[in-house]
Motif scaffolding. Sequence first.
Motif, PDB file in Angstrom:
ATOM      1  N   SER A  87       0.818  -1.213   0.000  1.00 25.59           N
ATOM      2  CA  SER A  87       0.000   0.000   0.000  1.00 25.59           C
ATOM      3  C   SER A  87       0.849   1.260   0.000  1.00 25.59           C
ATOM      4  O   SER A  87       1.951   1.288   0.563  1.00 25.59           O
ATOM      5  N   ALA A 127      -8.116  -2.280  -4.410  1.00 28.16           N
ATOM      6  CA  ALA A 127      -6.712  -2.688  -4.361  1.00 28.16           C
ATOM      7  C   ALA A 127      -6.435  -3.966  -5.142  1.00 28.16           C
ATOM      8  O   ALA A 127      -5.387  -4.575  -4.975  1.00 28.16           O
ATOM      9  N   ASN A 207      -2.724   0.680  -4.989  1.00 30.63           N
ATOM     10  CA  ASN A 207      -3.192   0.266  -3.672  1.00 30.63           C
ATOM     11  C   ASN A 207      -2.977   1.393  -2.663  1.00 30.63           C
ATOM     12  O   ASN A 207      -1.846   1.762  -2.353  1.00 30.63           O
ATOM     13  N   SER A 209      -5.031   1.249   0.255  1.00 33.46           N
ATOM     14  CA  SER A 209      -5.951   0.712   1.259  1.00 33.46           C
ATOM     15  C   SER A 209      -5.351   0.657   2.660  1.00 33.46           C
ATOM     16  O   SER A 209      -6.075   0.466   3.638  1.00 33.46           O
ATOM     17  N   ARG A 213      -1.988  -6.358  -0.501  1.00 33.76           N
ATOM     18  CA  ARG A 213      -2.861  -7.341  -1.156  1.00 33.76           C
ATOM     19  C   ARG A 213      -2.010  -8.523  -1.638  1.00 33.76           C
ATOM     20  O   ARG A 213      -1.022  -8.344  -2.340  1.00 33.76           O
TER      21      ARG A 213
END
Length: 269
Positions: A87, A127, A207, A209, A213
């Motif tokens: 992220s 994401a 990403n 978030s 991920r």
Amino acid sequence: MFTAVPAAQALCEFARTMLEDAFAPHDPRTAQHEMPVEEFASALAELKPAFIHHPTAKEMIRKLLADRGCDLGKTYFDVPRLRSSTSDGYLTSGIAYAFHPHRDTWYSAPSCQINWWLPVYPVPAGAGMEIYPRYWDRAVANTSSSYNYARWTRESRFNASQHLKNDTRQQPRAKEPLQLDGGVMLNGEPGALTVFSAAQLHASAKNVSGQCRFSIDFRTVHLDDLIAGNGAPNIDSKCSGTTLGDYLCADDLAHIPGDLIQSYDIAET
């Protein structure tokens, strides 16, 4: 797109076990907030090859393909990759490369290749991965003519973990501005499968978030398609070489016959 099935869920559970062992005592999804980036990259550098080459991972892929009704004697798969998308730009190069918009066919993949993608943990909103269907039949100016799979494997594939701040490895990419609005975002629960052609333009979504991920992907080809030369139209790929030497038969893990691989091995210019 398929809802989660037991064979896919088992593969994700196996990946989670390896992830949680590698990042202990941290949660792999939030470990980036508690570890120096060098330590995070080092953990991935050990974990990812271990997952790729683990015999249990291969056996689970075979079970998943059988569950989906594939003919195991004619279906060939490459080893499953464990992908990570951190992220907020924490690590986007090397071992956690954030893929720009591309087609797998730019990377010496055969036109009949099918990609299988599934999230290991629930994917945070926005994401996931994006597919851009508007480019299915629309050529994109790109740099694939400079890519050769054998050269990439020999010179660049195994030093990914050395690229922490930026990635200087030459990879095929678009040479023109792209219209990326209207893409299809792939999210989903662990084990939910998305299956798509190697000719689809796709990319890692940005990403932001706050969580990393993790996903698994692997690829398949069907022997009859390879022999017949079936596949999606090649509208803009100019790479050389072939990835077919990496594929294993889902029945007995044998390689694709050498003469068939050779017929796809486009000479480097």
